[in-house]
Every structure is written in structure tokens, then in C-alpha cells.
Scaffold this motif. Structure first.
Motif, short mmCIF file in Angstrom:
data_model
loop_
_atom_site.label_atom_id
_atom_site.label_comp_id
_atom_site.label_asym_id
_atom_site.label_seq_id
_atom_site.Cartn_x
_atom_site.Cartn_y
_atom_site.Cartn_z
N GLY A 161 0.76 -1.19 -0.08
CA GLY A 161 -0.09 -0.07 -0.04
C GLY A 161 0.96 1.32 0.16
O GLY A 161 2.17 1.18 -0.09
N TYR A 162 0.38 2.23 -0.06
CA TYR A 162 1.00 3.54 0.04
C TYR A 162 0.00 4.81 0.61
O TYR A 162 -1.21 4.69 0.40
N ARG A 163 0.69 5.64 1.11
CA ARG A 163 -0.12 6.98 1.81
C ARG A 163 -0.34 7.75 0.39
O ARG A 163 0.38 8.51 -0.10
N SER A 164 -1.70 7.83 0.30
CA SER A 164 -1.77 8.82 -0.95
C SER A 164 -2.18 10.06 -0.66
O SER A 164 -1.75 10.96 -1.51
N GLY A 165 -2.81 10.27 0.51
CA GLY A 165 -3.01 11.81 0.98
C GLY A 165 -3.69 12.63 0.04
O GLY A 165 -3.77 13.67 -0.15
N SER A 166 -4.49 11.73 -1.08
CA SER A 166 -5.34 12.58 -2.01
C SER A 166 -6.31 13.19 -1.43
O SER A 166 -7.16 12.59 -0.67
N THR A 167 -6.89 14.40 -1.95
CA THR A 167 -7.79 15.18 -1.57
C THR A 167 -8.97 15.61 -2.73
O THR A 167 -10.06 16.01 -2.53
N SER A 168 -8.31 15.01 -3.91
CA SER A 168 -9.35 15.30 -4.87
C SER A 168 -9.73 13.91 -5.39
O SER A 168 -9.09 12.92 -5.57
N HIS A 169 -10.83 14.10 -6.28
CA HIS A 169 -11.49 12.91 -7.02
C HIS A 169 -10.77 12.50 -8.29
O HIS A 169 -10.17 13.52 -8.99
N HIS A 170 -10.10 11.22 -8.43
CA HIS A 170 -9.57 10.82 -9.46
C HIS A 170 -9.96 9.57 -10.00
O HIS A 170 -10.77 8.93 -9.22
N TRP A 171 -9.49 8.73 -10.82
CA TRP A 171 -9.93 7.65 -11.21
C TRP A 171 -9.82 6.44 -10.25
O TRP A 171 -10.70 5.61 -10.06
N ARG A 172 -8.74 6.70 -9.35
CA ARG A 172 -8.50 5.50 -8.28
C ARG A 172 -9.38 5.56 -7.31
O ARG A 172 -9.42 5.05 -6.30
N ALA A 173 -10.34 6.66 -7.30
CA ALA A 173 -11.49 6.88 -6.46
C ALA A 173 -12.81 6.60 -7.04
O ALA A 173 -13.77 6.79 -6.30
N ASP A 174 -12.84 5.99 -8.36
CA ASP A 174 -13.87 5.97 -9.11
C ASP A 174 -14.16 4.44 -9.13
O ASP A 174 -13.55 3.73 -9.78
N PRO A 175 -15.41 4.03 -8.72
CA PRO A 175 -15.64 2.34 -8.47
C PRO A 175 -15.80 2.02 -10.17
O PRO A 175 -15.44 0.75 -10.41
#
Ligand code: NDP
Length: 332
Positions: free
Chosen positions: A162-176
Motif C-alpha cells: 500500500g501507499y499513503r496517497s494523501g489525495s484530496t481530490s477525485h480521480h479514477w483511483r477513487a471511481d468505482p
């Protein structure tokens, strides 16, 4: 003898992995080279053409990709798009008569994986999944140990990626729909590793999932899953976008061995309970993978990681998802 022609590879989807890893690695390969691109971003084309000397006739967009059928420069299509689109583009490539290299995870469902397998079979083209670890020398050593059992039978396997993504915005890795979530993206590393480390196929899975970062609300952020194998061995797997994880360890009857890190692009290394060191290999992983896969096509031999290997991970991944939803152990 006349020197063999190097296979022409077209990359589909010019994002991070194509740009930073595969295209540079294709400058190091001996049996294949970067011949073409398929992209939905016209602004990327001039830079790619100039950097890699790609002629106009080998530049495609998603709408005319099927015309690859008429292009003898391209032997292999490497699908490097978001996971939710792997089936779509792999099918177009196979129907164009091109060999298919498909990135991991192979697709969203076992049924999508089967469609890719069937389409490649029908068109008599090779299919391989981009599991670069299975080409890596220390990983191959571990795979041999599953057969040789130098420390007796395996009791349990720890596999964490795993990795710490820290993402705050929507992108394909957050899209089912596009294949988001750490389980699909990173979870296939422990999953595939549990299988190649044990040399067995799991028969049951239990799992749970937690999500803290709201960006990953729809896809799941952290997943724990335990796989049970016919021998009685258990793999304790973990994947997440909330922490850095990169460990693979086998605890056996008479000792243990591990690779830490086990899924990085370089420096995969390990040790055993009796003091053997598994030193990192200097070779470029992606170049080695693509050369192995190109040679399988040239020599008409089975690829190291056939479509069935990628599909089996998705069969298990679907069981993990079911175990999470139903909150109980699922037989595979
Ligand atoms: P990126 O988001 O960086 O790139 C994906 C590319 O796909 C985009 O740049 C775009 O290229 C294309 N694309 C086509 N349709 C879409 C869409 N609807 N939404 C977003 N992008 C789209 O992703 P990565 O490069 O990190 O990942 C791509 C694949 O590679 C995934 O399957 C991932 O699992 C795999 N991967 C494998 C790794 C490995 O070690 N084996 C490491 C990293 C990723 P364009 O603009 O050219 O159309």
C-alpha cells in the motif's frame, strides 16, 4: 541467420506508468521497442513523437484504434489505462489481430477477464498480464521455494502492499467504475504474492474494510483479507491508501524468509532465517518483463503470466468483496 525483428509495441493510455516507467524501459529492451501510441489527449502527442521518434502513421486515438489491424509496425498492444477500461481496449486490440499485454489488475470482474481471454484465443494472439514481480529474480527464487520447501511447509504468509496517497481530490483511483480503490490497485500485489509464495490456490477468504479519507468513500481505502489454502497455510494480507506497506514473508515449520520491499520498481531484496541474503537485481524490471513477454511471442511459447493468472486474482478479489459485504467467510 537473419537477425530477428524486434516487436513493435503500442502503448494505450499515456499516463504515469506509460510515461515514467514503460516508455523509458522500452528504450532498454532487446526484443521489442516503442513503435506507437494510442491516446485520448492530443496535447501529449508532439512530445511523445519527438522523444521516441514515433511516425504519424503509428499514432492513434481511442476512436480509430481498431485500424491498428492494418498496421504491420505494431505487433503488441499494451493496455495501460484505468483498470475499468482494460477489457474494452484489450478486446479492440485482440480483434485487430494484435498480441495483448494488459496491465494489472486485469479487469473489474472475472467475467471481463474471461472475455479478454476468449477474444485473444479466438484471434490467436498472446495475452499476458503486467505482473512485473513474477519476472523479478528474487521473486522467482521465492516461487521456486514454494516447490522446494527448504524450511518445511509454510504456516503463514504476511503480504502487505500500500501507499499513503494523501489525495484530496477525485480521480479514477477513487471511481468505482474505473477500477478505483486500494484493493484493486494495490491489493492484487499481496493477493498474487500469496498465491506465488504458497504455490497454492486459496479455498476461502475472510475480510474487512475501513475508509477514513472521504475521497475513497465509494471504493474503500484499507482492506484486511485472510486467505486459507488447502495445505492449512494462511495468508494474512493487507492493502491500503492510508499507509506505506511493502512486505512479503513466509513463516515455515523450520524457519522463515522474506522480501522487503517486495513490490518496488527496484531494490527488491530479502533474507532468510538462516542468514541468506537475497541481493537486489540491477536489471530494469519492466524491460525484463517486456523482453520475456516479447520472446514468448517470437518463440511461440507460453508467456510467464498468462491471462488465466490475472483472472484468478480477480476471482479471489470478488470473493474478498463478498466477504466484506456479507461480513462472513466466503468459500472460493
Ligand atoms: P494514470 O491516471 O496516470 O494514466 C492513465 C491514462 O489512461 C491517462 O493518462 C489517459 O491517457 C488514459 N485514460 C483513458 N481513459 C481514461 C479515463 N476515463 N480516465 C483517466 N484516464 C484515462 O494511471 P496509471 O498510469 O497510474 O495507471 C494505469 C494502469 O497501469 C492501471 O491499470 C494501473 O493499475 C497500472 N499500473 C501498474 C503499475 C505496475 O507497477 N505494474 C504501476 C502503476 C500503474 P491519455 O491521456 O493518453 O488518453
Amino acid at each position: 541467420a537473419t537477425p530477428r525483428r524486434r516487436l513493435g509495441v503500442a502503448l494505450v493510455g499515456l499516463g504515469y506508468y506509460s510515461r515514467d516507467l514503460l516508455a523509458p524501459a522500452l528504450q532498454l529492451t532487446q526484443h521489442c521497442y516503442l513503435a506507437g501510441i494510442v491516446t485520448g489527449s492530443p496535447d501529449k502527442i508532439p512530445h511523445w513523437q519527438a522523444t521516441y521518434n514515433i511516425p504519424e502513421r503509428n499514432v492513434y486515438h481511442y476512436g480509430n484504434m481498431h485500424e491498428l489491424a492494418n498496421n504491420p509496425d505494431i505487433d503488441v498492444v499494451y493496455v495501460v489505462t484505468p483498470t475499468g477500461l482494460h477489457q474494452h481496449f484489450s478486446v479492440i486490440a485482440a480483434n485487430a489481430g494484435k498480441h495483448v499485454w494488459c496491465e494489472k489488475p486485469m479487469a473489474m470482474t472475472a467475467s471481463e477477464c474471461q472475455t479478454i481471454i476468449d477474444t485473444c484465443r479466438k484471434n490467436k494472439v498472446q495475452l499476458t498480464v503486467g505482473y512485473r514481480m513474477q519476472h523479478e529474480p528474487n521473486t522467482r527464487r521465492l516461487m521456486a521455494m514454494a516447490r522446494e520447501k527448504p524450511y518445511g511447509n509454510i504456516r503463514d504468509i504476511i503480504a502487505e502492499a500500500g501507499y499513503r496517497s494523501g489525495s484530496t481530490s477525485h480521480h479514477w483511483r477513487a471511481d468505482p467504475k474505473l477500477g478505483g480503490g486500494a484493493l484493486y490497485d494495490m491489493g492484487v500485489y499481496p493477493l498474487n504474492a500469496a498465491r506465488y509464495t504458497s504455490g497454492e490456490e486459496p479455498i476461502a477468504v475472510s475480510a474487512r474494510q475501513e475508509t477514513q479519507n472521504p475521497v475513497y468513500a465509494q471504493v474503500g481505502e484499507t482492506t484486511w483479507f485472510d486467505l486459507e489454502f488447502p495445505s492449512g497455510a494462511i495468508a494474512k494480507c493487507l492493502t491500503g491508501y492510508d499507509r506505506n506497506l511493502n512486505t512479503l514473508r513466509a513463516n515455515c515449520e523450520k524457519g522463515w524468509y522474506e522480501l522487503v520491499p517486495f513490490q518496488s520498481y527496484s531494490n527488491v531484496q530479502g533474507r532468510t532465517s538462516d542468514g541468506i541474503t537475497l541481493k537486489p537485481s540491477p536489471e530494469n524490471q519492466q524491460a525484463r518483463q517486456m523482453d520475456n513477454d516479447a520472446l514468448a511471442i517470437i518463440n511461440n511459447t507460453a508467456p510467464l503470466v498468462p491471462g488465466e493468472n490475472g483472472k484468478q486474482d480477480i476471482v479471489i478479489l470478488e470473493a474478498v468483496l463478498k466477504a466484506i459485504t456479507e461480513k462472513k467467510k466466503v468459500r472460493i
